[in-house]
Design an enzyme around this catalytic site. Sequence first.
Site, mmCIF file in Angstrom:
data_model
loop_
_atom_site.group_PDB
_atom_site.id
_atom_site.type_symbol
_atom_site.label_atom_id
_atom_site.label_comp_id
_atom_site.label_asym_id
_atom_site.label_seq_id
_atom_site.Cartn_x
_atom_site.Cartn_y
_atom_site.Cartn_z
ATOM 1 N N ASP A 136 192.045 89.958 -86.385
ATOM 2 C CA ASP A 136 193.213 90.155 -87.350
ATOM 3 C C ASP A 136 192.424 90.664 -88.429
ATOM 4 O O ASP A 136 191.273 91.040 -88.355
ATOM 5 C CB ASP A 136 193.900 88.746 -87.402
ATOM 6 C CG ASP A 136 195.469 88.960 -88.017
ATOM 7 O OD1 ASP A 136 195.609 90.203 -88.092
ATOM 8 O OD2 ASP A 136 195.854 87.922 -88.251
ATOM 9 N N HIS A 137 193.133 90.436 -89.736
ATOM 10 C CA HIS A 137 192.726 90.907 -91.068
ATOM 11 C C HIS A 137 191.384 90.602 -91.295
ATOM 12 O O HIS A 137 190.558 89.665 -90.951
ATOM 13 C CB HIS A 137 193.373 90.040 -92.133
ATOM 14 C CG HIS A 137 194.977 90.224 -92.120
ATOM 15 N ND1 HIS A 137 195.659 91.048 -92.979
ATOM 16 C CD2 HIS A 137 195.886 89.572 -91.272
ATOM 17 C CE1 HIS A 137 197.015 90.974 -92.754
ATOM 18 N NE2 HIS A 137 197.087 90.100 -91.793
ATOM 19 N N GLU A 209 198.046 83.632 -95.100
ATOM 20 C CA GLU A 209 197.775 83.538 -93.559
ATOM 21 C C GLU A 209 196.091 83.608 -93.482
ATOM 22 O O GLU A 209 195.749 84.614 -93.726
ATOM 23 C CB GLU A 209 198.147 84.344 -92.822
ATOM 24 C CG GLU A 209 198.128 84.242 -91.214
ATOM 25 C CD GLU A 209 198.534 85.539 -90.533
ATOM 26 O OE1 GLU A 209 199.181 85.242 -89.582
ATOM 27 O OE2 GLU A 209 198.289 86.695 -90.833
ATOM 28 N N HIS A 254 204.166 87.099 -94.817
ATOM 29 C CA HIS A 254 203.332 86.000 -94.148
ATOM 30 C C HIS A 254 203.936 84.670 -94.346
ATOM 31 O O HIS A 254 204.377 84.232 -95.324
ATOM 32 C CB HIS A 254 201.711 85.925 -94.174
ATOM 33 C CG HIS A 254 201.308 86.892 -93.544
ATOM 34 N ND1 HIS A 254 199.859 87.493 -94.148
ATOM 35 C CD2 HIS A 254 201.261 87.603 -92.305
ATOM 36 C CE1 HIS A 254 199.497 88.491 -93.367
ATOM 37 N NE2 HIS A 254 200.114 88.473 -92.336
ATOM 38 N N HIS A 293 203.395 93.121 -89.596
ATOM 39 C CA HIS A 293 203.007 91.850 -89.814
ATOM 40 C C HIS A 293 203.890 90.791 -90.522
ATOM 41 O O HIS A 293 205.002 91.406 -91.000
ATOM 42 C CB HIS A 293 201.813 92.064 -90.787
ATOM 43 C CG HIS A 293 200.458 92.570 -90.332
ATOM 44 N ND1 HIS A 293 199.357 91.896 -90.260
ATOM 45 C CD2 HIS A 293 200.034 93.740 -89.402
ATOM 46 C CE1 HIS A 293 198.348 92.242 -89.430
ATOM 47 N NE2 HIS A 293 198.912 93.440 -89.127
ATOM 48 N N ASN A 315 202.998 90.810 -85.251
ATOM 49 C CA ASN A 315 202.191 89.471 -85.130
ATOM 50 C C ASN A 315 203.074 88.143 -85.480
ATOM 51 O O ASN A 315 204.183 88.314 -86.204
ATOM 52 C CB ASN A 315 201.287 89.456 -86.653
ATOM 53 C CG ASN A 315 200.139 90.246 -86.290
ATOM 54 O OD1 ASN A 315 200.074 91.323 -85.387
ATOM 55 N ND2 ASN A 315 199.170 90.414 -87.085
#
Length: 391
Positions: A136-137, A209, A254, A293, A315
């Site tokens: 992820d990120h 997040e 998020h 996202h 996600n």
Amino acid sequence: MLFSATALVSGLNVGPRAGTITMQTKTVTPLPASVKPGVVTGEALWDLLQHAKENKYAIPAVNVVSSCSISSCLEAAAKYGGPMIVQFSRGGGQFIAGKTADNADDAACIAGSVAGALHVRQVAELYGVPVILHTDHCQRSWLPWFDGLMDANEKYFKANGEPLFSSHMLDLSEEPLEENVGTCKEYLQRMAKCNILLEMELGVTGGEEDGVDNTDIDSSRLYTQPEEVWEVYQQLSSVPNGRFTVAAAFGNVHGVYAPGNVDLQPQILHNTQKYISEKLGDGDPKPTCFVFHGGSGSSREDIRYAIEAGTIKMNIDTDTQWAFWDGVREYEAKYHDYLQGQIGNPEGETKPNKKYYDPRMALRSGEEAMAKRLCEAAEDLNCIDVLNWSK
């Protein structure tokens, strides 16, 4: 250049949607022959994503932090009959390695992510579904983690002819477009040599997040312009063997939020596909693969409309975290009187309680609750019974 959120949406000609989005009772085309049960990489991964876009479903992507959450993901995928994306965050990787492990130069973050990926590779095929291994990120300050994962990929590729992970995400969305795209292109050149797909982000996903906090971001940055995606498409398409997806912001946030607090505009994705298709002039109405996202709490209508625009991945983290905890909480509530000591319960003062406080019992309850929530998510994503295996 910054625009007001209102001007952005207005400039994209966001209008009423064409009727109710419905996707059920449709025939799913056979999966490409390259797609098999277990971890998919390279051409098989790209074939699977194209299958998703063609058949209008999106694959759930879940941040995992232990073998329990990994098992929940794979159990759910086997139940709903579709692919699964198992993804690791930097913090999740560190947690898998152990919070007290030496994390100098992101050593624990790297080791935990690699260990988790190897675990998935050992068990994924047993569930009979295609699995995408993803991270992820990753912002610029976290690139040492990304670099360590690439080292592991290249080592695995040399030994096995494919990378350890299927794909990785770079999130440089807070930087100027030129720097974002330039760094992504530089990394994609390295990734393409061992058949790894890049997910990049444009615009900013709001909320917070796993160490990425955009709660106070200017609302104008929550909406991506078609011209920006076109710039990404041109630059990344020029990389030989380069494969990529785009997490284009369309108001995503998020975390969990009350209805009405977030203004999602999936029409932006439709307009962007049209813009790029016209630029290319090759007749492909959806040339880009989009990623959604901040999906937790989104309406089915918004999710389905985004899928119509070529969204192939969504996600899911906040809702699955809650589901796992809720399963553990329900277990404790049900067996509370059996969990107050090693001996002694409502059946007698000398009765042992080992079978109740065995950690596997509460954790299994969490796994089941999380898997159930993921099956519900798969329904929203139109990802039910899509594994029409090639004969």
